[in-house]
Design a protein around this motif. Structure first.
Motif, PDB file in Angstrom:
ATOM      1  N   ALA A  96     -13.355  32.127  41.883  1.00 31.99           N
ATOM      2  CA  ALA A  96     -14.657  32.469  42.460  1.00 31.99           C
ATOM      3  C   ALA A  96     -14.959  33.949  42.231  1.00 31.99           C
ATOM      4  O   ALA A  96     -14.049  34.760  42.021  1.00 31.99           O
ATOM      5  N   PRO A  97     -16.234  34.339  42.294  1.00 30.76           N
ATOM      6  CA  PRO A  97     -16.572  35.750  42.064  1.00 30.76           C
ATOM      7  C   PRO A  97     -15.819  36.719  42.962  1.00 30.76           C
ATOM      8  O   PRO A  97     -15.445  37.811  42.519  1.00 30.76           O
ATOM      9  N   SER A  98     -15.595  36.353  44.215  1.00 28.78           N
ATOM     10  CA  SER A  98     -14.900  37.262  45.130  1.00 28.78           C
ATOM     11  C   SER A  98     -13.549  37.695  44.582  1.00 28.78           C
ATOM     12  O   SER A  98     -13.156  38.864  44.704  1.00 28.78           O
ATOM     13  N   HIS A  99     -12.827  36.767  43.961  1.00 30.73           N
ATOM     14  CA  HIS A  99     -11.501  37.067  43.442  1.00 30.73           C
ATOM     15  C   HIS A  99     -11.547  37.544  41.990  1.00 30.73           C
ATOM     16  O   HIS A  99     -10.807  38.453  41.607  1.00 30.73           O
ATOM     17  N   ALA A 100     -12.411  36.921  41.187  1.00 30.20           N
ATOM     18  CA  ALA A 100     -12.514  37.338  39.789  1.00 30.20           C
ATOM     19  C   ALA A 100     -12.970  38.790  39.676  1.00 30.20           C
ATOM     20  O   ALA A 100     -12.411  39.571  38.883  1.00 30.20           O
ATOM     21  N   LEU A 101     -13.944  39.163  40.479  1.00 27.88           N
ATOM     22  CA  LEU A 101     -14.443  40.536  40.435  1.00 27.88           C
ATOM     23  C   LEU A 101     -13.400  41.532  40.926  1.00 27.88           C
ATOM     24  O   LEU A 101     -13.300  42.647  40.408  1.00 27.88           O
ATOM     25  N   LEU A 102     -12.615  41.118  41.914  1.00 28.37           N
ATOM     26  CA  LEU A 102     -11.547  41.989  42.404  1.00 28.37           C
ATOM     27  C   LEU A 102     -10.528  42.250  41.305  1.00 28.37           C
ATOM     28  O   LEU A 102     -10.103  43.395  41.083  1.00 28.37           O
ATOM     29  N   GLY A 103     -10.125  41.188  40.597  1.00 22.85           N
ATOM     30  CA  GLY A 103      -9.164  41.360  39.512  1.00 22.85           C
ATOM     31  C   GLY A 103      -9.719  42.211  38.386  1.00 22.85           C
ATOM     32  O   GLY A 103      -9.017  43.074  37.839  1.00 22.85           O
ATOM     33  N   GLU A 104     -10.988  41.984  38.049  1.00 22.66           N
ATOM     34  CA  GLU A 104     -11.593  42.761  36.973  1.00 22.66           C
ATOM     35  C   GLU A 104     -11.712  44.232  37.345  1.00 22.66           C
ATOM     36  O   GLU A 104     -11.492  45.116  36.510  1.00 22.66           O
ATOM     37  N   LEU A 105     -12.054  44.506  38.593  1.00 24.39           N
ATOM     38  CA  LEU A 105     -12.176  45.895  39.034  1.00 24.39           C
ATOM     39  C   LEU A 105     -10.814  46.593  38.997  1.00 24.39           C
ATOM     40  O   LEU A 105     -10.706  47.748  38.567  1.00 24.39           O
ATOM     41  N   CYS A 106      -9.786  45.892  39.446  1.00 26.51           N
ATOM     42  CA  CYS A 106      -8.439  46.477  39.409  1.00 26.51           C
ATOM     43  C   CYS A 106      -7.994  46.783  37.979  1.00 26.51           C
ATOM     44  O   CYS A 106      -7.138  47.651  37.757  1.00 26.51           O
ATOM     45  N   ASP A 107      -8.577  46.062  37.020  1.00 27.45           N
ATOM     46  CA  ASP A 107      -8.155  46.204  35.622  1.00 27.45           C
ATOM     47  C   ASP A 107      -9.024  47.185  34.847  1.00 27.45           C
ATOM     48  O   ASP A 107      -8.826  47.375  33.644  1.00 27.45           O
ATOM     49  N   THR A 108      -9.976  47.847  35.518  1.00 26.36           N
ATOM     50  CA  THR A 108     -10.800  48.832  34.830  1.00 26.36           C
ATOM     51  C   THR A 108      -9.984  50.105  34.603  1.00 26.36           C
ATOM     52  O   THR A 108      -8.988  50.364  35.294  1.00 26.36           O
TER      53      THR A 108
ATOM     54  N   TYR B 149     -16.215  24.379  51.323  1.00 26.28           N
ATOM     55  CA  TYR B 149     -17.019  24.713  52.489  1.00 26.28           C
ATOM     56  C   TYR B 149     -18.088  25.730  52.065  1.00 26.28           C
ATOM     57  O   TYR B 149     -17.777  26.739  51.429  1.00 26.28           O
ATOM     58  N   LEU B 150     -19.327  25.468  52.432  1.00 26.75           N
ATOM     59  CA  LEU B 150     -20.393  26.438  52.208  1.00 26.75           C
ATOM     60  C   LEU B 150     -20.536  27.256  53.480  1.00 26.75           C
ATOM     61  O   LEU B 150     -21.301  26.924  54.381  1.00 26.75           O
ATOM     62  N   GLN B 151     -19.766  28.316  53.539  1.00 26.47           N
ATOM     63  CA  GLN B 151     -19.711  29.128  54.748  1.00 26.47           C
ATOM     64  C   GLN B 151     -20.903  30.088  54.785  1.00 26.47           C
ATOM     65  O   GLN B 151     -21.183  30.787  53.810  1.00 26.47           O
ATOM     66  N   LEU B 152     -21.584  30.110  55.896  1.00 27.32           N
ATOM     67  CA  LEU B 152     -22.711  31.021  56.075  1.00 27.32           C
ATOM     68  C   LEU B 152     -22.223  32.216  56.881  1.00 27.32           C
ATOM     69  O   LEU B 152     -21.955  32.115  58.078  1.00 27.32           O
ATOM     70  N   LEU B 153     -22.065  33.341  56.205  1.00 27.62           N
ATOM     71  CA  LEU B 153     -21.573  34.558  56.838  1.00 27.62           C
ATOM     72  C   LEU B 153     -22.742  35.463  57.201  1.00 27.62           C
ATOM     73  O   LEU B 153     -23.740  35.533  56.488  1.00 27.62           O
ATOM     74  N   THR B 154     -22.596  36.164  58.288  1.00 21.90           N
ATOM     75  CA  THR B 154     -23.663  37.051  58.754  1.00 21.90           C
ATOM     76  C   THR B 154     -23.154  38.484  58.832  1.00 21.90           C
ATOM     77  O   THR B 154     -21.956  38.747  58.775  1.00 21.90           O
ATOM     78  N   GLY B 155     -24.094  39.400  58.979  1.00 22.87           N
ATOM     79  CA  GLY B 155     -23.743  40.814  59.086  1.00 22.87           C
ATOM     80  C   GLY B 155     -23.852  41.517  57.747  1.00 22.87           C
ATOM     81  O   GLY B 155     -24.176  40.919  56.713  1.00 22.87           O
ATOM     82  N   ASP B 156     -23.590  42.811  57.751  1.00 24.57           N
ATOM     83  CA  ASP B 156     -23.647  43.614  56.530  1.00 24.57           C
ATOM     84  C   ASP B 156     -22.387  43.396  55.697  1.00 24.57           C
ATOM     85  O   ASP B 156     -21.271  43.443  56.223  1.00 24.57           O
ATOM     86  N   ASP B 157     -22.572  43.132  54.422  1.00 22.06           N
ATOM     87  CA  ASP B 157     -21.454  42.948  53.487  1.00 22.06           C
ATOM     88  C   ASP B 157     -20.401  41.994  54.044  1.00 22.06           C
ATOM     89  O   ASP B 157     -19.207  42.331  54.123  1.00 22.06           O
ATOM     90  N   PRO B 158     -20.784  40.788  54.431  1.00 21.41           N
ATOM     91  CA  PRO B 158     -19.835  39.889  55.089  1.00 21.41           C
ATOM     92  C   PRO B 158     -18.730  39.383  54.177  1.00 21.41           C
ATOM     93  O   PRO B 158     -17.633  39.090  54.661  1.00 21.41           O
TER      94      PRO B 158
ATOM     95  N   GLU C  35     -17.260  50.488  45.012  1.00 21.15           N
ATOM     96  CA  GLU C  35     -17.483  49.756  43.765  1.00 21.15           C
ATOM     97  C   GLU C  35     -17.438  48.252  43.997  1.00 21.15           C
ATOM     98  O   GLU C  35     -18.284  47.497  43.487  1.00 21.15           O
ATOM     99  N   TYR C  36     -16.464  47.817  44.754  1.00 22.68           N
ATOM    100  CA  TYR C  36     -16.301  46.384  45.010  1.00 22.68           C
ATOM    101  C   TYR C  36     -17.460  45.852  45.851  1.00 22.68           C
ATOM    102  O   TYR C  36     -17.976  44.753  45.611  1.00 22.68           O
ATOM    103  N   ARG C  37     -17.916  46.634  46.813  1.00 27.58           N
ATOM    104  CA  ARG C  37     -19.053  46.244  47.653  1.00 27.58           C
ATOM    105  C   ARG C  37     -20.292  45.981  46.797  1.00 27.58           C
ATOM    106  O   ARG C  37     -20.997  44.980  46.994  1.00 27.58           O
ATOM    107  N   HIS C  38     -20.545  46.857  45.841  1.00 28.36           N
ATOM    108  CA  HIS C  38     -21.707  46.701  44.967  1.00 28.36           C
ATOM    109  C   HIS C  38     -21.612  45.399  44.171  1.00 28.36           C
ATOM    110  O   HIS C  38     -22.604  44.656  44.052  1.00 28.36           O
ATOM    111  N   LEU C  39     -20.446  45.104  43.638  1.00 28.84           N
ATOM    112  CA  LEU C  39     -20.257  43.875  42.867  1.00 28.84           C
ATOM    113  C   LEU C  39     -20.455  42.633  43.724  1.00 28.84           C
ATOM    114  O   LEU C  39     -21.070  41.651  43.292  1.00 28.84           O
ATOM    115  N   LEU C  40     -19.934  42.674  44.942  1.00 31.22           N
ATOM    116  CA  LEU C  40     -20.065  41.517  45.834  1.00 31.22           C
ATOM    117  C   LEU C  40     -21.506  41.303  46.282  1.00 31.22           C
ATOM    118  O   LEU C  40     -21.947  40.157  46.437  1.00 31.22           O
TER     119      LEU C  40
END
Length: 282
Positions: free
Chosen positions: A150-162, A203-212, A242-247
Motif C-alpha cells: 500500500a502507499p503508506s508502506h511503499a512510500l516509506l520504503g522509497e523515502l528511506c531509500d532516497t 477494511y476501509l477505515q475512515l480516519l479523522t483529524g490532521d494527517d491521520p 517529507e513523509y507527511r507530504h507524500l501521505l
C-alpha cells in the motif's frame, strides 16, 4: 544488524478502535476450546499493551491467559492496566518473550497473535513448534497486516531509500515484510494436519483529524525509523515533513475524513486429535 524498535503504547492506542476490530473478527471464528473440565490455557504472542489480551478473558472468563511481548514499554502498560485476577475468576499476566524463539512450556488450548507476526522473520517455521504445543483439539489463530504494498508502506520504503536518507536509514522502512499470501498460510497449516480456515479482509477505515495516516503509522510501521532518529530531533522532524507530504497526496482528506484501506490476513488452525502424518509409525 538493526536494533529492535522502541514502542509507544499511547501512540499505538490512539487508534485502538480500528486496531481492535480485526481481532474481534478473528475471535468470532475461533470455535470452542478443548473441554477437559479445567480452565483454558491461552497464550497471546505479541500482546502489545494488552488491550486485546483482556478481551480473551471476556470470551473465556475462567481462563489462565499469558501475554508475551518483547517490548518493555508495552509489557509495562499491559501489566499496569490488565494483569491480575479477571472478573470471571481467571488469571491474566504478561511476560517477556520473543515470538521467534518462544516454545510452549505446557499444553495450550489457544495460541493467538494479533498483528504481531509480521515482525517475526520466518514465523511460518514456528508453526510446527506451536502446533506441537497445543492440547489435542487446541487452536492456533492469528491475523497479520497484508498492506505492505500500500502507499503508506511503499512510500516509506522509497523515502528511506532516497539519497538523503539511505545512509542513515537503509532498509528501516522495508525490513519487516515477512508475511505470506493467504493460500500459503493455508497450505502450511493444513500440512500440519490442522483443520484450517484462512481468509482476508480489506477494511476501509475512515480516519479523522490532521494527517491521520501519519498518526496511524507512527504507532506501527514508522517505529523503526523513529527509533533510529530518536537522538536527532532535527532529522526526525525533516523526515516526518517529507513523509507527511507524500501521505497527504496518497490519502487526500475527504468530506468525512481520510479513507485508509487496510488489508488483513487471518488464519485459524485447529489441531486434530489424530497423530500428525509426519509422526506416524512407518
Amino acid at each position: 544488524m538493526h536494533s529492535a524498535p522502541t514502542w509507544d503504547p499511547h501512540q499505538y492506542l490512539r487508534h485502538a478502535g480500528h486496531r481492535t476490530r480485526p481481532f474481534l473478527d478473528l475471535l468470532a471464528r475461533i470455535a470452542n476450546l478443548p473441554n477437559d473440565e479445567r480452565p483454558a490455557r491461552i497464550a497471546d504472542l505479541g500482546c502489545g499493551p494488552g488491550n486485546v489480551t483482556a478481551l480473551l478473558a471476556l470470551r473465556w472468563p475462567a481462563a489462565r491467559i499469558t501475554g508475551f511481548d518483547l517490548s518493555p514499554q508495552m509489557l509495562a502498560q499491559a501489566s499496569m492496566e490488565h494483569a491480575g485476577t479477571t472478573p470471571g475468576g481467571g488469571w491474566l499476566d504478561f511476560r517477556p518473550a520473543d515470538a521467534a524463539h518462544w516454545t510452549p512450556e505446557e499444553p495450550y488450548d489457544l495460541i493467538v497473535s494479533n498483528a504481531a507476526l509480521q515482525w517475526v522473520p520466518e514465523h511460518p517455521e514456528c508453526f510446527p513448534r506451536w502446533i506441537d504445543g497445543l492440547a489435542a483439539g487446541g487452536t492456533l489463530a492469528f491475523q497479520v497486516p497484508g498492506n505492505f504494498t500500500a502507499p503508506s508502506h511503499a512510500l516509506l520504503g522509497e523515502l528511506c531509500d532516497t539519497p538523503r536518507w539511505r545512509g542513515r536509514l537503509g532498509d528501516h522502512g522495508r525490513r519487516f515484510v515477512h508475511i505470506l499470501e493467504p493460500a500459503e498460510y493455508l497450505t502450511r497449516l493444513a500440512d500440519l494436519d490442522c483443520e484450517t480456515d484462512v481468509w482476508e479482509t480489506t477494511y476501509l477505515q475512515l480516519l479523522t483529524g490532521d494527517d491521520p495516516v501519519l498518526d496511524w503509522v507512527k504507532g506501527t510501521a514508522l517505529r523503526p525509523v523513529l527509533t533510529e532518529l530518536a537522538d536527532d530531533p532535527e532529522a526526525a522532524s525533516a523526515f516526518l515533513a517529507e513523509y507527511r507530504h507524500l501521505l497527504r497526496e496518497a490519502y487526500p482528506q475527504g468530506k468525512y475524513g481520510t479513507v485508509f484501506p487496510f488489508r488483513r490476513i487471518f488464519a485459524v488452525a485447529r489441531k486434530t486429535r489424530r497423530v500428525p502424518t509426519a509422526r506416524r509409525a512407518s
